[in-house]
Design an enzyme around this catalytic site. Structure first.
Site, PDB file in Angstrom:
ATOM      1  N   SER A 169       0.862  -1.176   0.000  1.00  0.00           N
ATOM      2  CA  SER A 169       0.000   0.000   0.000  1.00  0.00           C
ATOM      3  C   SER A 169       0.899   1.227   0.000  1.00  0.00           C
ATOM      4  O   SER A 169       2.055   1.156   0.416  1.00  0.00           O
ATOM      5  CB  SER A 169      -0.876   0.000   1.257  1.00  0.00           C
ATOM      6  OG  SER A 169      -1.478   1.262   1.471  1.00  0.00           O
TER       7      SER A 169
ATOM      8  N   TYR B  15      -1.679  -0.810  10.411  1.00  0.00           N
ATOM      9  CA  TYR B  15      -1.742  -1.107   8.978  1.00  0.00           C
ATOM     10  C   TYR B  15      -0.469  -0.654   8.265  1.00  0.00           C
ATOM     11  O   TYR B  15       0.135  -1.418   7.502  1.00  0.00           O
ATOM     12  CB  TYR B  15      -2.960  -0.419   8.369  1.00  0.00           C
ATOM     13  CG  TYR B  15      -3.169  -0.737   6.905  1.00  0.00           C
ATOM     14  CD1 TYR B  15      -3.643  -1.980   6.510  1.00  0.00           C
ATOM     15  CD2 TYR B  15      -2.907   0.212   5.923  1.00  0.00           C
ATOM     16  CE1 TYR B  15      -3.846  -2.279   5.169  1.00  0.00           C
ATOM     17  CE2 TYR B  15      -3.101  -0.074   4.583  1.00  0.00           C
ATOM     18  CZ  TYR B  15      -3.566  -1.319   4.211  1.00  0.00           C
ATOM     19  OH  TYR B  15      -3.756  -1.601   2.880  1.00  0.00           O
TER      20      TYR B  15
END
Length: 272
Positions: A134, A147
């Site tokens: 990501s 995350y």
């Protein structure tokens, strides 16, 4: 490696994983899709021709069984797409340790276990690995510690494979998507729409708000990320190893400090 490859795609029932499985199947490859939920995997199997193998890849035995299933069905393994992942929020001082453990188990330990099970077979086929990280692996936001940390760890895990096994013919690369219209992103946008009181616009208004400063001004589609993954798996990327490919509409090219000089941008005001 022959043109027809055997590839495992984790998190293959929805979003980027589903789009990748469909793309690869459409190109004539043999694909095994895994995930925790049976129904989406069976839909991809029925509609695209992938082999569904429901499992929790964060479990060591499940990771081994996933590789065995691919070998039993197709006799070899040429590629891994490490796409399974979850998102949990929190700043370092107030995040839930249970959330932290769950994110690390799914986003980091799961890929590690699958890589350990697959490496002998990837060495034999001189195969390729693509980790789906990501932009959070490269840039951070508020309340995103679990995350972002997990995706940065996945990036370096894949680079470790590139460094340790590159001389033996195994390549490992990473894609870093920005906002992409997936099931997980939809859930986050739904919360954002409620928090920001965006009214009847719902998801569309939330995506527009979240991406309006991007150079491309829109979220990505799963197929756009799948195309990048498919290329990295292919012989066309034969000298690409240890690379980090941002597929983010230009998000990481931005200098946020320059936005103050763009007087076309009108703040939407504080959250209510």
């Amino acid at each position: 490696m022959s043109d027809r490859r055997v590839v495992i795609v984790t998190g293959g029932g929805t979003g980027i994983g589903e789009a990748t499985a469909r793309l690869l199947c459409g190109q004539g490859h043999q694909v095994v899709v895994s995930g925790r939920r049976t129904e989406p995997l069976e839909r991809v199997e029925r509609e695209a021709g992938a082999l569904a193998h429901p499992c929790d890849a964060g479990d060591p035995e499940a990771a081994e069984s996933l590789v065995r299933a691919a070998l039993a069905a197709y006799g070899r393994l040429d590629g891994l797409v490490l796409n399974a992942g979850i998102g949990r929020g929190g700043a370092v001082g107030d995040l839930s340790l249970a959330d932290w453990d769950e994110v690390m188990r799914t986003n980091v330990t799961g890929p590690l276990l699958l890589l350990r099970a697959a490496i002998p077979h990837l060495l034999e086929s001189k195969g390729a690995v693509v980790g789906v990280a990501s932009v959070s692996a490269l840039r951070n936001g508020t309340g995103n510690a679990p995350y972002a940390t997990s995706k940065a760890a996945l990036l370096q895990l894949c680079r470790s494979v590139a460094v340790d096994y590159g001389r033996q013919g195994v390549r490992a690369n990473v894609v870093c998507p920005g906002w992409v219209r997936t099931e997980m992103a939809d859930r986050r946008m739904a919360r954002f729409a409620e928090e920001a009181d965006l009214g009847d616009g719902g998801l569309e208004a939330a995506y527009e708000e979240a991406t309006r400063l991007l150079p491309m001004g829109r979220p990505g589609e799963p197929r756009e990320i799948a195309e990048a993954i498919g290329w990295l798996l292919s012989p066309s990327a034969s000298y690409v190893n240890g690379a980090v490919l941002t597929v983010d509409g230009g998000a990481t090219a931005l200098d946020p400090g320059t936005h103050a000089f763009d007087f076309r941008i009108a703040p939407r005001g504080p959250l209510r």
